[in-house]
Design a protein around this motif. Structure first.
Motif, mmCIF file in Angstrom:
data_model
loop_
_atom_site.group_PDB
_atom_site.id
_atom_site.type_symbol
_atom_site.label_atom_id
_atom_site.label_comp_id
_atom_site.label_asym_id
_atom_site.label_seq_id
_atom_site.Cartn_x
_atom_site.Cartn_y
_atom_site.Cartn_z
ATOM 1 N N ARG A 133 45.569 71.951 34.403
ATOM 2 C CA ARG A 133 45.525 72.925 33.304
ATOM 3 C C ARG A 133 46.092 72.374 32.001
ATOM 4 O O ARG A 133 45.508 72.576 30.939
ATOM 5 C CB ARG A 133 46.298 74.191 33.698
ATOM 6 C CG ARG A 133 46.363 75.218 32.574
ATOM 7 C CD ARG A 133 46.991 76.519 33.015
ATOM 8 N NE ARG A 133 47.109 77.466 31.908
ATOM 9 C CZ ARG A 133 47.582 78.705 32.000
ATOM 10 N NH1 ARG A 133 47.992 79.161 33.185
ATOM 11 N NH2 ARG A 133 47.645 79.493 30.948
ATOM 12 N N TYR A 134 47.246 71.691 32.060
ATOM 13 C CA TYR A 134 47.962 71.307 30.831
ATOM 14 C C TYR A 134 47.890 69.800 30.572
ATOM 15 O O TYR A 134 47.893 68.999 31.496
ATOM 16 C CB TYR A 134 49.441 71.702 30.908
ATOM 17 C CG TYR A 134 49.675 73.181 31.061
ATOM 18 C CD1 TYR A 134 49.167 74.093 30.150
ATOM 19 C CD2 TYR A 134 50.434 73.671 32.122
ATOM 20 C CE1 TYR A 134 49.391 75.452 30.298
ATOM 21 C CE2 TYR A 134 50.677 75.023 32.277
ATOM 22 C CZ TYR A 134 50.142 75.913 31.365
ATOM 23 O OH TYR A 134 50.368 77.246 31.502
ATOM 24 N N ALA A 135 47.850 69.477 29.277
ATOM 25 C CA ALA A 135 48.005 68.100 28.817
ATOM 26 C C ALA A 135 48.903 68.127 27.585
ATOM 27 O O ALA A 135 49.165 69.201 27.021
ATOM 28 C CB ALA A 135 46.653 67.469 28.489
ATOM 29 N N LEU A 136 49.386 66.961 27.186
ATOM 30 C CA LEU A 136 50.300 66.874 26.043
ATOM 31 C C LEU A 136 49.641 66.164 24.871
ATOM 32 O O LEU A 136 48.809 65.275 25.044
ATOM 33 C CB LEU A 136 51.584 66.128 26.419
ATOM 34 C CG LEU A 136 52.575 66.880 27.302
ATOM 35 C CD1 LEU A 136 53.792 66.011 27.560
ATOM 36 C CD2 LEU A 136 53.001 68.191 26.669
ATOM 37 N N GLU B 88 50.545 58.789 29.583
ATOM 38 C CA GLU B 88 51.129 58.851 30.915
ATOM 39 C C GLU B 88 51.678 60.239 31.235
ATOM 40 O O GLU B 88 51.480 60.753 32.339
ATOM 41 C CB GLU B 88 52.243 57.802 31.035
ATOM 42 C CG GLU B 88 52.934 57.751 32.396
ATOM 43 C CD GLU B 88 52.006 57.354 33.527
ATOM 44 O OE1 GLU B 88 52.419 57.489 34.698
ATOM 45 O OE2 GLU B 88 50.876 56.899 33.239
ATOM 46 N N SER B 89 52.365 60.863 30.271
ATOM 47 C CA SER B 89 52.920 62.197 30.529
ATOM 48 C C SER B 89 51.811 63.225 30.693
ATOM 49 O O SER B 89 51.942 64.165 31.498
ATOM 50 C CB SER B 89 53.873 62.604 29.401
ATOM 51 O OG SER B 89 53.208 62.605 28.147
ATOM 52 N N SER B 90 50.707 63.085 29.957
ATOM 53 C CA SER B 90 49.579 64.006 30.126
ATOM 54 C C SER B 90 48.966 63.854 31.509
ATOM 55 O O SER B 90 48.605 64.849 32.156
ATOM 56 C CB SER B 90 48.513 63.748 29.056
ATOM 57 O OG SER B 90 48.967 64.133 27.784
ATOM 58 N N ARG B 91 48.853 62.621 31.976
ATOM 59 C CA ARG B 91 48.310 62.389 33.322
ATOM 60 C C ARG B 91 49.182 63.069 34.372
ATOM 61 O O ARG B 91 48.663 63.741 35.286
ATOM 62 C CB ARG B 91 48.232 60.880 33.582
ATOM 63 C CG ARG B 91 47.633 60.529 34.946
ATOM 64 C CD ARG B 91 47.776 59.047 35.232
ATOM 65 N NE ARG B 91 49.172 58.662 35.405
ATOM 66 C CZ ARG B 91 49.852 58.852 36.539
ATOM 67 N NH1 ARG B 91 49.284 59.448 37.587
ATOM 68 N NH2 ARG B 91 51.113 58.464 36.626
ATOM 69 N N ILE B 92 50.504 62.926 34.228
ATOM 70 C CA ILE B 92 51.414 63.540 35.199
ATOM 71 C C ILE B 92 51.374 65.061 35.086
ATOM 72 O O ILE B 92 51.345 65.775 36.101
ATOM 73 C CB ILE B 92 52.843 63.014 34.984
ATOM 74 C CG1 ILE B 92 52.901 61.509 35.274
ATOM 75 C CG2 ILE B 92 53.844 63.765 35.858
ATOM 76 C CD1 ILE B 92 54.231 60.872 34.947
#
Length: 231
Positions: free
Chosen positions: A103-106, A91-95
């Motif tokens: 650009r960014y994912a977690l 979920e945090s990567s999607r946000i």
């Protein structure tokens, strides 16, 4: 003969009176003994009940201790945390992808009961960087993405509740105009989903993104509406 009877009669009457007093005393004592036996029987029943209750509590306590030991040994806690972090990572990567323009994912993983978080930079082929290597602006976006993900994360426990109110204290001074636009847009999306979002900031430019403001100035507090904002 009659004289003898008359002489013995007072003595016999006194003896009878004495015996009656003794019988009365014995009846009284018998009543006290019966009451004592009744109280003892009641206390024994209470003791038996307490003994059974303590025994049951002790048995349950032993079961809980053994279960806890079994869960710890089996790594069940870490298993549940891994499930939680997998959901949070997704979920945090999607946000964060939305906040950073794709650009960014977690990437999150458990390491000895500690969550290691890294950022994946798709601009440079998905290179992985630790949080210590991120800029202030990147850290702000990551923190916001995690907060927003946690606010929307729904657990499956019976009494779990979604977070309906979110307060964000500062943390936007390192963002450029482009990132500020992205953050403000994400906050507006939350408000449209029914969440109440409060922003604490000293930056009047960032405050200008929002229609309603609670201004604190020189000890005075007042609500003000941003008339220049077109919703």
């Amino acid at each position: 003969s009659e004289d003898l009877v008359e002489e013995e009669l007072p003595r016999l009457e006194r003896r009878l009176s004495s015996l009656e007093e003794q019988v009365h005393a014995l009846h009284k004592r018998l009543g006290e003994v019966r009451e004592g036996l009744r109280q003892n029987a009641e206390k024994r029943r209470e003791w038996e009940y307490l003994k059974a209750t303590v025994g049951e509590k002790s048995r349950l306590s032993e079961i809980h201790i053994k279960l806890q030991e079994a869960l710890e040994v089996g790594g069940f806690k870490n298993y549940l945390l891994q499930i939680l972090f997998a959901r949070l990572e997704k979920e945090s990567s999607r946000i964060l992808l939305g906040l950073s323009g794709g650009r960014y994912a977690l990437k999150m993983q458990m390491n000895r009961d500690v969550a290691d978080i890294a950022i994946l930079d798709r601009k440079f082929g998905g290179d992985e960087r630790s949080l210590e290597e991120c800029s202030g602006g990147e850290k702000t976006l990551i923190a916001l993405a995690l907060a927003l993900a946690l606010s929307g994360l729904r657990l499956e426990e019976r009494y779990a509740r979604r977070t309906e109110c979110l307060f964000i204290d500062e943390g936007f001074s390192t963002l450029d105009r482009e990132h500020l636009d992205l953050v403000a847009d994400a906050i507006f999306r939350l408000s449209r989903e029914g969440k109440m979002v409060g922003i604490v900031t000293h930056d009047p430019d960032f405050a200008g993104y929002f229609p309603m403001q609670l201004e604190v100035r020189e000890g005075m507090v007042r609500w003000k509406r941003n008339e220049n904002l077109v919703m």
